[in-house]
Design a protein around this motif. Structure first.
Motif, PDB file in Angstrom:
ATOM      1  N   THR A 156       0.859  -1.348   0.094  1.00  0.00           N
ATOM      2  CA  THR A 156       0.224  -0.054   0.091  1.00  0.00           C
ATOM      3  C   THR A 156       0.873   1.438  -0.026  1.00  0.00           C
ATOM      4  N   GLY A 157       1.985   1.211   0.864  1.00  0.00           N
ATOM      5  CA  GLY A 157       2.737   2.390   0.667  1.00  0.00           C
ATOM      6  C   GLY A 157       3.611   2.570  -0.688  1.00  0.00           C
ATOM      7  N   SER A 158       3.851   1.487  -1.470  1.00  0.00           N
ATOM      8  CA  SER A 158       4.426   1.713  -2.637  1.00  0.00           C
ATOM      9  C   SER A 158       3.300   2.380  -3.474  1.00  0.00           C
ATOM     10  N   ILE A 159       2.241   1.832  -3.499  1.00  0.00           N
ATOM     11  CA  ILE A 159       1.031   2.308  -4.349  1.00  0.00           C
ATOM     12  C   ILE A 159       0.889   3.839  -4.068  1.00  0.00           C
ATOM     13  N   ALA A 160       0.799   4.274  -2.653  1.00  0.00           N
ATOM     14  CA  ALA A 160       0.627   5.632  -2.491  1.00  0.00           C
ATOM     15  C   ALA A 160       1.873   6.397  -3.035  1.00  0.00           C
ATOM     16  N   LEU A 161       3.037   5.946  -2.862  1.00  0.00           N
ATOM     17  CA  LEU A 161       4.063   6.854  -3.147  1.00  0.00           C
ATOM     18  C   LEU A 161       4.002   6.970  -4.852  1.00  0.00           C
ATOM     19  N   VAL A 162       3.813   6.024  -5.314  1.00  0.00           N
ATOM     20  CA  VAL A 162       3.962   5.915  -6.954  1.00  0.00           C
ATOM     21  C   VAL A 162       2.783   7.000  -7.408  1.00  0.00           C
ATOM     22  N   THR A 163       1.833   6.907  -6.826  1.00  0.00           N
ATOM     23  CA  THR A 163       0.531   7.686  -7.051  1.00  0.00           C
ATOM     24  C   THR A 163       0.979   9.129  -6.727  1.00  0.00           C
ATOM     25  N   ILE A 164       1.629   9.355  -5.784  1.00  0.00           N
ATOM     26  CA  ILE A 164       2.072  10.620  -5.515  1.00  0.00           C
ATOM     27  C   ILE A 164       3.024  11.356  -6.276  1.00  0.00           C
ATOM     28  N   ASN A 165       3.981  10.477  -6.755  1.00  0.00           N
ATOM     29  CA  ASN A 165       4.971  10.813  -7.539  1.00  0.00           C
ATOM     30  C   ASN A 165       4.496  10.832  -8.992  1.00  0.00           C
ATOM     31  N   GLY A 166       3.457  10.079  -9.512  1.00  0.00           N
ATOM     32  CA  GLY A 166       3.025  10.298 -10.748  1.00  0.00           C
ATOM     33  C   GLY A 166       3.622   9.302 -11.513  1.00  0.00           C
ATOM     34  N   LYS A 168       6.924   8.236 -12.029  1.00  0.00           N
ATOM     35  CA  LYS A 168       8.028   8.462 -12.442  1.00  0.00           C
ATOM     36  C   LYS A 168       8.976   7.663 -12.093  1.00  0.00           C
ATOM     37  N   VAL A 169       8.916   7.062 -10.875  1.00  0.00           N
ATOM     38  CA  VAL A 169      10.121   6.213 -10.148  1.00  0.00           C
ATOM     39  C   VAL A 169       9.453   4.818  -9.918  1.00  0.00           C
ATOM     40  N   CYS A 170      10.435   3.944 -10.275  1.00  0.00           N
ATOM     41  CA  CYS A 170      10.020   2.236 -10.405  1.00  0.00           C
ATOM     42  C   CYS A 170       9.273   1.986  -9.194  1.00  0.00           C
ATOM     43  N   SER A 171       8.338   1.447  -9.215  1.00  0.00           N
ATOM     44  CA  SER A 171       7.594   0.655  -7.766  1.00  0.00           C
ATOM     45  C   SER A 171       8.246   0.196  -6.859  1.00  0.00           C
ATOM     46  N   ILE A 172       9.114  -0.640  -7.543  1.00  0.00           N
ATOM     47  CA  ILE A 172      10.015  -1.449  -6.677  1.00  0.00           C
ATOM     48  C   ILE A 172      10.987  -0.487  -5.674  1.00  0.00           C
ATOM     49  N   ALA A 173      11.445   0.692  -6.136  1.00  0.00           N
ATOM     50  CA  ALA A 173      11.932   1.450  -5.212  1.00  0.00           C
ATOM     51  C   ALA A 173      11.221   1.977  -3.942  1.00  0.00           C
ATOM     52  N   PHE A 174       9.884   2.339  -4.354  1.00  0.00           N
ATOM     53  CA  PHE A 174       8.912   2.907  -3.624  1.00  0.00           C
ATOM     54  C   PHE A 174       8.703   1.991  -2.631  1.00  0.00           C
ATOM     55  N   SER A 175       8.576   0.529  -2.968  1.00  0.00           N
ATOM     56  CA  SER A 175       8.293  -0.460  -2.153  1.00  0.00           C
ATOM     57  C   SER A 175       9.367  -0.690  -1.111  1.00  0.00           C
ATOM     58  N   LEU A 311      -7.675   5.321  -4.847  1.00  0.00           N
ATOM     59  CA  LEU A 311      -7.188   5.683  -6.336  1.00  0.00           C
ATOM     60  C   LEU A 311      -8.496   6.168  -7.085  1.00  0.00           C
ATOM     61  N   SER A 312      -9.707   6.020  -6.546  1.00  0.00           N
ATOM     62  CA  SER A 312     -10.923   6.275  -7.162  1.00  0.00           C
ATOM     63  C   SER A 312     -11.419   7.944  -7.197  1.00  0.00           C
ATOM     64  N   ALA A 313     -10.461   8.846  -6.577  1.00  0.00           N
ATOM     65  CA  ALA A 313     -10.914  10.147  -6.200  1.00  0.00           C
ATOM     66  C   ALA A 313     -10.286  11.061  -7.353  1.00  0.00           C
ATOM     67  N   GLY A 314      -9.592  10.403  -8.322  1.00  0.00           N
ATOM     68  CA  GLY A 314      -9.189  11.421  -9.486  1.00  0.00           C
ATOM     69  C   GLY A 314      -7.484  11.488  -9.213  1.00  0.00           C
ATOM     70  N   ASN A 315      -6.911  12.018 -10.216  1.00  0.00           N
ATOM     71  CA  ASN A 315      -5.470  12.029 -10.175  1.00  0.00           C
ATOM     72  C   ASN A 315      -5.103  12.975  -9.067  1.00  0.00           C
ATOM     73  N   LEU A 316      -5.624  14.181  -9.228  1.00  0.00           N
ATOM     74  CA  LEU A 316      -4.795  15.111  -8.137  1.00  0.00           C
ATOM     75  C   LEU A 316      -5.307  14.676  -6.772  1.00  0.00           C
ATOM     76  N   VAL A 317      -6.546  14.474  -6.598  1.00  0.00           N
ATOM     77  CA  VAL A 317      -7.222  14.189  -5.329  1.00  0.00           C
ATOM     78  C   VAL A 317      -6.720  13.064  -4.672  1.00  0.00           C
ATOM     79  N   SER A 318      -6.628  12.016  -5.665  1.00  0.00           N
ATOM     80  CA  SER A 318      -5.826  10.788  -5.098  1.00  0.00           C
ATOM     81  C   SER A 318      -4.260  11.003  -4.361  1.00  0.00           C
ATOM     82  N   LYS A 319      -3.473  11.821  -5.230  1.00  0.00           N
ATOM     83  CA  LYS A 319      -2.268  12.140  -4.616  1.00  0.00           C
ATOM     84  C   LYS A 319      -2.260  12.896  -3.345  1.00  0.00           C
ATOM     85  N   ILE A 320      -3.258  13.730  -3.081  1.00  0.00           N
ATOM     86  CA  ILE A 320      -3.585  14.403  -1.780  1.00  0.00           C
ATOM     87  C   ILE A 320      -3.896  13.481  -0.619  1.00  0.00           C
TER      88      ILE A 320
END
Length: 427
Positions: A156-166, A168-175, A311-320
């Motif tokens: 979940t943390g990886s999904i969150a950080l990937v979403t916030i980052n857009g 741009k970074v490999c998901s394994i790194a965020f994991s 993830l259902s809240a839209g791109n910007l709001v999902s990041k927030i």
């Protein structure tokens, strides 16, 4: 030498008269050996007394926070998708009924703990049910379940950080980053310390859910036809397969997963008989959060709801929303590491003050175990990178037993008194 209580040598003046004379400490029930060096014994007693006091500071209010932290994060994020699969009626019904069942089974677990205070963790209850085999079986399942849950938080943390980052970074790194954060937050060994972070955790999940509900409500209102055009259903989908239904039900079961740590939590309470106050408060809050989150998000989003729901809240709001939810993702994950390793560490140093994690040996072994456990959880997260499926595996393998049917067995074996229809529950 100062770390080992059970092997402090006694010396009576000559090598011929050297012997070990057992001494039982009334404060903590540990065996300490009488020694000529009274200062060393006094030091060991002080370490044990300080450690014992440190691990008995948990009150029912903090226990409420701890149990919420243990369960709410992943449960709340997975429920809207479960409601979509099962339909609104079954989703709401299961959220409420399983919550009520959790109150009852938690009551049973608490009564077992009060009657058998020697039970420190769920594995000890397994010993009382099935002997040494039960101890090993329950202990292994206990650790594996919590390992899977920590892995879920790493994912979940990886999904969150990937979403916030857009992306741009490999998901394994965020994991890996998620795993490091989980490791750091799991270093405090006491639940009373974790409870302090729990207040931040609770505010975080409520805020993240609130942002998601508001954002999806606005999206639904602004969509063609408004909220009335959202295609949510009361009943399950017609083409619903058994496997999909099973995953959804299992995710709701997982939402009430704190019972696995209840023995461990109660062992730190300074007044264990107050435990039902925390159970009533905690589960009532969980029922409200789960039911409203699942129902409202599903009603606002409809068949396009995703898991986790942020993830259902839209791109910007999902990041927030994910940014706001980061504390709950990592704090809730770390407490599972603490629960598992309190059992493992305590078993390793059963007769040593190192188990109190207030000596160099205690701290070094504790941090080492936290590191190993977190790495294993991270490997699981990478091996099963599908959020709902990973939660379902946790739930079906372990949570259903620890939270529901094993407490029923414990009532029959450990609490029941009398015969036939006159059987009653022992206080």
């Amino acid at each position: 030498m100062a770390d080992d209580i059970a092997t402090v040598p006694a010396f009576s003046g000559s090598k011929k008269n050297k012997k070990d004379v057992p001494y039982t400490s009334p404060e903590d029930g540990m065996d300490i050996m009488e020694v000529a060096n009274e200062g060393q014994v006094d030091q060991l007693k002080k370490i044990a007394a300080d450690g014992n006091a440190h691990f008995h500071r948990l009150g029912w209010k903090r226990l409420t926070i701890v149990t919420i932290v243990e369960a709410v994060a992943l449960g709340a994020l997975s429920l809207p998708a479960a409601f979509h699969t099962l339909g609104m009626f079954l989703g709401v019904l299961l959220s409420v009924l399983l919550g009520v069942a959790t109150i009852f089974t938690s009551y049973i677990i608490g009564q077992v703990k009060l009657k058998h205070p020697e039970i420190l963790h769920y594995a000890d209850a397994g010993r009382m049910l099935l002997g040494r085999f039960g101890y090993e079986l329950f202990g292994a399942a206990f650790v594996l379940e919590l390992l899977f849950v920590v892995g879920s938080h790493a994912l979940t943390g990886s999904i969150a950080l990937v979403t916030i980052n857009g992306g741009k970074v490999c998901s394994i790194a965020f994991s890996a980053v998620s795993a490091v954060i989980l490791l750091i937050l799991a270093i405090p060994p006491s639940f009373s310390e974790v409870a302090i972070l729990g207040y931040v955790d609770f505010v975080s999940i409520v805020a993240a859910i609130g942002i998601t509900i508001i954002a999806t409500g606005i999206q639904g209102t602004n969509s063609p036809g408004g909220l009335s055009s959202i295609e949510w259903t009361v009943w399950p989908k017609e083409d619903l397969s058994f496997s999909k239904a099973f995953v959804s039900v299992s995710n709701i079961v997982l939402a009430y997963s704190f019972a696995i740590g209840q023995f461990s939590f109660m062992d730190e309470m300074h007044t264990p008989r107050d435990y039902m106050k925390s159970i009533w408060a905690s589960v009532s809050i969980q029922i409200v959060i789960y039911t409203l989150t699942g129902a409202i998000c599903y009603a606002f989003i409809g068949p396009n709801v995703q898991s986790p729901a942020l993830l259902s809240a839209g791109n910007l709001v999902s990041k927030i929303a994910f940014g706001v939810a980061l504390p709950v993702i990592f704090i809730s994950g770390s407490i599972n590491t603490t629960v598992a390793l309190r059992y493992v560490h305590g078993r390793m140093f059963k007769n040593s003050v190192a188990r109190y994690v207030n000596t160099p040996l205690g701290w070094s072994t504790w941090i080492g175990l936290v590191t190993i456990f977190t790495i294993l959880a991270w490997i699981i997260a990478e091996a099963i990178p599908i959020f709902s499926d990973l939660l379902s595996i946790c739930s079906s393998l372990f949570v259903s037993g620890f939270s529901f049917y094993i407490p029923a067995v414990m009532w029959f074996v450990m609490l029941r008194e009398g015969k036939g229809m006159q059987r009653t529950t022992s206080p």
